[in-house]
Design an enzyme around this catalytic site. Structure first.
Site, mmCIF file in Angstrom:
data_model
loop_
_atom_site.group_PDB
_atom_site.id
_atom_site.type_symbol
_atom_site.label_atom_id
_atom_site.label_comp_id
_atom_site.label_asym_id
_atom_site.label_seq_id
_atom_site.Cartn_x
_atom_site.Cartn_y
_atom_site.Cartn_z
ATOM 1 N N CYS A 146 0.982 -1.187 -0.051
ATOM 2 C CA CYS A 146 0.081 0.032 -0.050
ATOM 3 C C CYS A 146 0.921 1.334 0.094
ATOM 4 O O CYS A 146 1.951 1.241 -0.129
ATOM 5 C CB CYS A 146 -1.059 -0.119 1.232
ATOM 6 S SG CYS A 146 -0.037 -0.022 2.863
ATOM 7 N N THR A 147 0.427 2.536 0.133
ATOM 8 C CA THR A 147 1.128 3.682 0.264
ATOM 9 C C THR A 147 2.282 3.794 1.133
ATOM 10 O O THR A 147 3.416 4.065 0.674
ATOM 11 C CB THR A 147 0.163 4.786 0.249
ATOM 12 O OG1 THR A 147 -0.849 4.837 -0.592
ATOM 13 C CG2 THR A 147 0.922 6.255 0.004
#
Length: 243
Positions: free
Chosen positions: A175-176
């Site tokens: 994810c980020t």
């Protein structure tokens, strides 16, 4: 030049409201801007300000929460990425509506950016993007599965409807900044998936530490401030500016 610090840590925070009040009183009259969430499961935030303010803020979080500097993702920007300062008490630092409670302190195996390419290229690994569709549409890793998620809360339902632990022995998630895939990895382990890995520091650290010529990343990475998105060149330029 503004220093931006993105961070999270899952741990048992006994009194989120007391820490929230301390942070507000300490930094309300400084140049610090951004949002930090506090919940019984830990802390999560992205803050921006002068280097002095960021250092002071992270020192306090290290003392109160055990947040190590090595786990913080840094970048710089010439324009202010946030307009206001917010410290919020929440039930969770990342909302995840699973049928059964998830213990985020028991996640899958961390994989450093230097080791990510080899794992992602393994044909026996399901490479899984845990971000929302509006994020995955502008960039993701080569070969990644991108579930159609409107919010992170949709992830639990998608997993139970589309994956089986016995048929998916190895999963690598990203994810980020690392917080969503870390909590999702704990959830998948609780469901019985035997091997679950997640990218330490998320896409942001991978982009900062990986040479573009060796990267498996395609496109840009959506971020939650006024910069909107970043890529290899942005983060590596910021790293050079800090030096």
């Amino acid at each position: 030049m503004y220093t931006v610090a993105a961070f999270y840590r899952f741990f048992a925070l006994s009194d989120p409201q007391a820490l929230r009040d301390e942070l507000h009183q300490t930094f309300v009259n400084t140049d610090l801007r951004g949002t930090t969430l506090l919940a019984p499961e830990g802390i999560n935030g992205t803050m921006a300000g002068s280097q002095e303010s960021i250092d002071r803020f992270l020192t306090l979080l290290d003392e109160r929460c055990g947040l190590e500097r090595s786990e913080v993702k840094f970048s710089t920007t010439e324009t202010p990425p946030f307009r206001r300062l917010k410290f919020k008490r929440k039930r969770e630092i990342i909302t995840f509506r699973a049928e059964n409670p998830v213990d985020p302190t028991r996640p899958g195996t961390y994989v450093d950016p230097a080791d990510w390419n080899a794992l992602a290229a393994d044909p026996n690994v399901l490479l899984l993007d845990t971000r929302n569709t509006y994020e995955t549409e502008i960039g993701t890793f080569a070969g990644a599965v991108t579930p159609p998620l409107n919010t992170f809360s949709d992830f639990a339902t998608w997993v139970t409807e589309h994956l089986e632990p016995t048929q998916t022995p190895k999963v690598a998630m990203f994810c980020t900044g690392g917080i969503r895939c870390e909590k999702a990895s704990a959830y998948m382990l609780q469901l019985g998936f035997p091997e679950v890995y997640h990218l330490r520091g998320g896409i942001l650290r991978y982009l900062q530490e990986t040479q573009p010529s060796e990267s498996r990343w395609n496109g840009d990475c959506y971020i939650f401030d006024e910069r909107v998105a970043v890529n290899h060149d942005d983060l590596r330029l910021e790293e050079q500016t800090e030096d």
